[in-house]
Design an enzyme around this catalytic site. Structure first.
Site, PDB file in Angstrom:
ATOM      1  N   THR A 143      59.523  21.062 103.298  1.00  0.00           N
ATOM      2  CA  THR A 143      58.761  19.922 103.816  1.00  0.00           C
ATOM      3  C   THR A 143      58.333  19.054 102.623  1.00  0.00           C
ATOM      4  O   THR A 143      59.073  18.201 102.182  1.00  0.00           O
ATOM      5  CB  THR A 143      57.563  20.373 104.673  1.00  0.00           C
ATOM      6  OG1 THR A 143      56.798  21.349 103.950  1.00  0.00           O
ATOM      7  CG2 THR A 143      58.044  20.972 105.991  1.00  0.00           C
ATOM      8  N   LYS A 165      59.858  28.448 101.397  1.00  0.00           N
ATOM      9  CA  LYS A 165      59.345  27.101 101.260  1.00  0.00           C
ATOM     10  C   LYS A 165      57.821  27.221 101.173  1.00  0.00           C
ATOM     11  O   LYS A 165      57.210  28.133 101.708  1.00  0.00           O
ATOM     12  CB  LYS A 165      59.757  26.198 102.425  1.00  0.00           C
ATOM     13  CG  LYS A 165      59.212  26.570 103.788  1.00  0.00           C
ATOM     14  CD  LYS A 165      57.808  26.106 104.118  1.00  0.00           C
ATOM     15  CE  LYS A 165      57.638  24.621 103.978  1.00  0.00           C
ATOM     16  NZ  LYS A 165      56.226  24.230 104.374  1.00  0.00           N
ATOM     17  N   THR A 176      51.312  32.694 103.730  1.00  0.00           N
ATOM     18  CA  THR A 176      50.911  31.471 103.046  1.00  0.00           C
ATOM     19  C   THR A 176      52.066  30.489 102.888  1.00  0.00           C
ATOM     20  O   THR A 176      51.955  29.542 102.135  1.00  0.00           O
ATOM     21  CB  THR A 176      50.372  31.820 101.646  1.00  0.00           C
ATOM     22  OG1 THR A 176      51.355  32.602 100.961  1.00  0.00           O
ATOM     23  CG2 THR A 176      49.101  32.597 101.736  1.00  0.00           C
ATOM     24  N   GLU A 255      51.747  20.997  95.652  1.00  0.00           N
ATOM     25  CA  GLU A 255      51.751  19.543  95.830  1.00  0.00           C
ATOM     26  C   GLU A 255      51.051  18.850  94.659  1.00  0.00           C
ATOM     27  O   GLU A 255      49.867  19.108  94.386  1.00  0.00           O
ATOM     28  CB  GLU A 255      51.085  19.178  97.151  1.00  0.00           C
ATOM     29  CG  GLU A 255      51.943  19.559  98.345  1.00  0.00           C
ATOM     30  CD  GLU A 255      51.260  19.384  99.681  1.00  0.00           C
ATOM     31  OE1 GLU A 255      51.978  19.377 100.690  1.00  0.00           O
ATOM     32  OE2 GLU A 255      50.025  19.272  99.727  1.00  0.00           O
ATOM     33  N   ASN A 376      48.513  14.198 100.424  1.00  0.00           N
ATOM     34  CA  ASN A 376      47.862  14.629 101.648  1.00  0.00           C
ATOM     35  C   ASN A 376      47.104  13.507 102.347  1.00  0.00           C
ATOM     36  O   ASN A 376      46.885  13.566 103.561  1.00  0.00           O
ATOM     37  CB  ASN A 376      46.950  15.819 101.349  1.00  0.00           C
ATOM     38  CG  ASN A 376      47.765  17.078 101.132  1.00  0.00           C
ATOM     39  OD1 ASN A 376      48.242  17.685 102.080  1.00  0.00           O
ATOM     40  ND2 ASN A 376      47.968  17.442  99.871  1.00  0.00           N
ATOM     41  N   THR A 381      51.097   9.380 107.687  1.00  0.00           N
ATOM     42  CA  THR A 381      51.203   7.916 107.778  1.00  0.00           C
ATOM     43  C   THR A 381      52.377   7.399 106.965  1.00  0.00           C
ATOM     44  O   THR A 381      52.719   6.245 107.059  1.00  0.00           O
ATOM     45  CB  THR A 381      49.914   7.257 107.252  1.00  0.00           C
ATOM     46  OG1 THR A 381      49.648   7.724 105.924  1.00  0.00           O
ATOM     47  CG2 THR A 381      48.743   7.610 108.135  1.00  0.00           C
TER      48      THR A 381
END
Length: 381
Positions: A143, A165, A176, A255, A376, A381
């Protein structure tokens, strides 16, 4: 170099149109033989239908033959329709493979609260070509990850391959992330399940990126026995090595992360306390921010340690950062600029000695950056 799956396993993926990016997003992992399996799933109370269904299949004790994964849609918090859609995904995969739905595990990852586009899955599954290689599956399950995660090991002729992933919404409380380990070793299911629990506790449950445990995630180990028996001790050492490598990859690919953090705690009263202390340090937002800024602020390490619940005396604890002693019952003289330069590495190690016993454990994390907030803030959006 392409990673070949163990004997009897095949995998493949396609672009079903679930991800807005148009990247591969629907994948199959299949065993030609009925496989013993071990499973750990998220403890999040808002768990997705795929998790509830997986737990029911696991409790039945029946063999597993395949996994179908969609990436881009969590199919979570979608009401009764979500449970029906998850069952339908299993039925469609079973039809594609000539299996019964009870032999197929489902997994979903992505945005929460959006109905699963089952019609896209129905169109995509027949397009998946199965091969003995891991890469297509490993790419399709991603993702927000920046890279596929594949690891492998060999034990007495049997092979173990792991695919995972995970990048955000990562915090201990198994599971997790999505992790799939497959092997052609012959291992009794009872032994497989007992050993897998221990592996998960020492590896995947020691990863933290942001303190959030996902609603969808799982860790699976399938053993189809195509190779034959191997020594169990050596087998689980191999499984743990693969799981540990995947855990490190997940933390490094957190991330927005710029570096991997490895926290090693020794001298704890118990192994469990060592793991708990390591997780507390790896999960501290204050220390993660200092790590990003290359600031050797050992006080944040000590403070996180104090909140971990592990037993220790602050007058005896020793803290070492990148091989540089910073604290031993009190601050030590050290060159802050040298320590800051050492923190610019892609992997930063924190070593803590509690001096309470023989317990040891590791945890894996990453730094906290502006990019984490950006990713995040804009996720849906």
């Amino acid at each position: 170099m392409a990673v070949r799956l163990p004997r009897g396993f095949r995998a493949g993926a396609t672009r079903a149109g679930i991800k807005p990016s148009g990247r591969p997003d629907l994948a199959l992992l299949v065993s030609g033989l009925p496989a013993a399996w071990a499973y750990a799933a998220t403890q999040n109370r808002a768990a997705a239908p795929s998790i509830h269904r997986g737990r029911a299949l696991y409790a039945s004790g029946k063999p597993l033959r395949a996994v179908v994964v969609n990436a881009g849609n969590a199919n979570c918090a979608t009401g009764e329709r979500g449970y029906e859609d998850d069952r339908r995904m299993a039925e469609l995969a079973a039809l594609r493979l000539g299996l019964s739905p009870e032999e197929v595990l489902t997994a979903s990852t992505g945005v929460i609260g959006v109905p699963l586009p089952v019609e896209k899955i129905a169109r995509g599954l027949p397009e998946i070509g199965l091969t003995p290689f891991a890469e297509a599956f490993a790419e399709a399950i991603l993702t927000t990850d920046t890279r596929p995660k594949v690891a492998e090991a060999e034990v007495a002729g049997a092979r173990i391959v792991g695919l995972a992933k995970g990048s955000g919404m990562i915090h201990p409380n198994m599971a997790t992330m999505l992790a799939f380990l497959v092997t052609d070793a012959l291992v009794p299911q009872e032994a497989l399940r007992a050993g897998w629990r221990r592996v998960v506790e020492r590896t995947f449950n020691q990863v933290t990126v942001d303190g959030d445990t996902s609603t969808n995630d799982l860790a699976l180990l399938m053993a189809n026995g195509a190779y034959g028996e191997v020594p169990l001790k050596a087998f689980f050492e191999g499984v743990e090595a693969v799981a540990q490598e995947l855990a490190r990859m997940i933390a490094r690919d957190g991330e927005g992360a710029t570096k991997l953090m490895v926290v090693r705690v020794v001298g704890a009263a118990t192994e469990e306390e060592a793991r708990r202390a390591a997780r507390a340090i790896a999960g501290s937002a204050l220390w993660k921010s200092a790590l990003y800024g290359n600031d050797p602020n050992w006080g944040r390490i000590l403070a996180a340690l104090g909140n971990s619940g592990a037993r220790f005396d602050p007058l005896r604890v020793r803290i070492v950062l990148q091989g540089i002693p910073l604290y031993e019952g009190g601050v030590l003289p050290f060159d802050r600029e040298e320590a800051g330069r050492a923190m610019r590495a892609e992997e930063v190690e924190v070593l803590v000695d509690l001096r309470e016993g023989q317990g040891a454990g590791e945890a894996y994390g990453c730094d906290l950056t502006e990019d984490y907030v950006r990713i995040n803030a804009l996720y849906t959006t």
